[in-house]
Write a protein that holds these residues in place. Sequence first.
Motif, short mmCIF file in Angstrom:
data_model
loop_
_atom_site.label_atom_id
_atom_site.label_comp_id
_atom_site.label_asym_id
_atom_site.label_seq_id
_atom_site.Cartn_x
_atom_site.Cartn_y
_atom_site.Cartn_z
N VAL A 67 0.87 -1.17 0.00
CA VAL A 67 0.00 0.00 0.00
C VAL A 67 0.91 1.22 0.00
CG1 VAL A 67 -1.79 1.24 1.26
CG2 VAL A 67 -1.72 -1.26 1.34
N GLY A 68 0.74 2.11 -0.95
CA GLY A 68 1.63 3.26 -1.11
C GLY A 68 1.47 4.31 -0.05
N GLY A 69 2.54 5.11 0.10
CA GLY A 69 2.54 6.24 1.01
C GLY A 69 3.02 7.47 0.28
N VAL A 70 3.60 8.43 1.01
CA VAL A 70 4.09 9.65 0.37
C VAL A 70 5.49 9.47 -0.19
CG1 VAL A 70 2.62 11.23 1.66
CG2 VAL A 70 4.84 10.61 2.58
N GLY A 71 6.11 8.37 0.06
CA GLY A 71 7.43 8.04 -0.48
C GLY A 71 7.64 6.55 -0.32
N ALA A 72 8.68 6.05 -0.97
CA ALA A 72 8.92 4.60 -0.93
C ALA A 72 9.06 4.08 0.49
CB ALA A 72 10.17 4.28 -1.73
N ALA A 73 9.69 4.83 1.38
CA ALA A 73 9.88 4.39 2.76
C ALA A 73 8.57 4.44 3.56
CB ALA A 73 10.94 5.24 3.45
N PHE A 74 7.55 5.09 3.02
CA PHE A 74 6.27 5.19 3.70
C PHE A 74 5.31 4.07 3.32
CE2 PHE A 74 7.78 9.19 4.94
CZ PHE A 74 6.95 9.73 5.89
N GLY A 126 6.75 1.06 7.66
CA GLY A 126 8.15 1.44 7.85
C GLY A 126 8.28 2.82 8.45
N ASP A 127 8.68 3.76 7.63
CA ASP A 127 9.00 5.10 8.10
C ASP A 127 7.79 6.01 8.30
OD1 ASP A 127 11.66 4.48 8.20
OD2 ASP A 127 12.14 5.34 6.25
N SER A 128 6.61 5.50 8.11
CA SER A 128 5.41 6.33 8.32
C SER A 128 5.33 6.82 9.75
CB SER A 128 4.14 5.53 8.01
OG SER A 128 4.13 5.13 6.67
N ASP A 135 11.38 13.55 7.56
CA ASP A 135 10.16 13.85 6.82
C ASP A 135 10.42 15.06 5.93
OD1 ASP A 135 8.65 11.82 7.88
OD2 ASP A 135 7.71 13.06 9.42
N HIS A 136 10.57 14.82 4.63
CA HIS A 136 10.86 15.91 3.70
C HIS A 136 9.61 16.73 3.38
CE1 HIS A 136 14.88 14.45 3.18
NE2 HIS A 136 14.40 13.23 2.96
N ASP A 137 8.44 16.17 3.66
CA ASP A 137 7.16 16.85 3.44
C ASP A 137 6.34 16.69 4.72
OD1 ASP A 137 4.69 17.82 2.69
OD2 ASP A 137 4.37 16.35 1.08
N PRO A 138 6.59 17.51 5.75
CA PRO A 138 5.90 17.33 7.03
C PRO A 138 4.38 17.37 6.93
CG PRO A 138 7.73 18.85 7.29
CD PRO A 138 7.57 18.59 5.81
N VAL A 139 3.82 18.21 6.09
CA VAL A 139 2.37 18.31 5.96
C VAL A 139 1.82 17.03 5.32
CG1 VAL A 139 0.47 19.57 4.87
CG2 VAL A 139 2.37 20.82 5.90
#
Length: 104
Positions: A6-13, A29-31, A48-52
């Motif tokens: 299931v995707g997140g805001v980046g591969a680590a998410f 993972g990093d979520s 977190d490169h995109d905190p929002v």
Amino acid sequence: MPGAPVGGVGAAFDQFVITGGGQRLVAFGDSLHSPVQVDRPEWSCVYDHDPVGSAEHRRRLVAELAEPGTLAFGIHFADAVFGRVVRDGAGPVWRPLESADGLA
């Protein structure tokens, strides 16, 4: 035991969902880097490169983790990697598996 990424805001998410026997496990993972972020999704870590966007992703993930029959695996949660998100009067909280299932 089918599983699906299931995707997140980046591969680590990304999360991975495994289902079977009427239960499901959501491995993430990093979520979330700390159980405190379950109740405070707006708290970001330095990575977190995109905190929002990360906070919004954490809110959606926490809502999913609070669904009935859901067990969670948080790789960064030190000695409490398996648990459940439960809602109490103040909001969602992380309960390690031993506490959540009365095994302690």
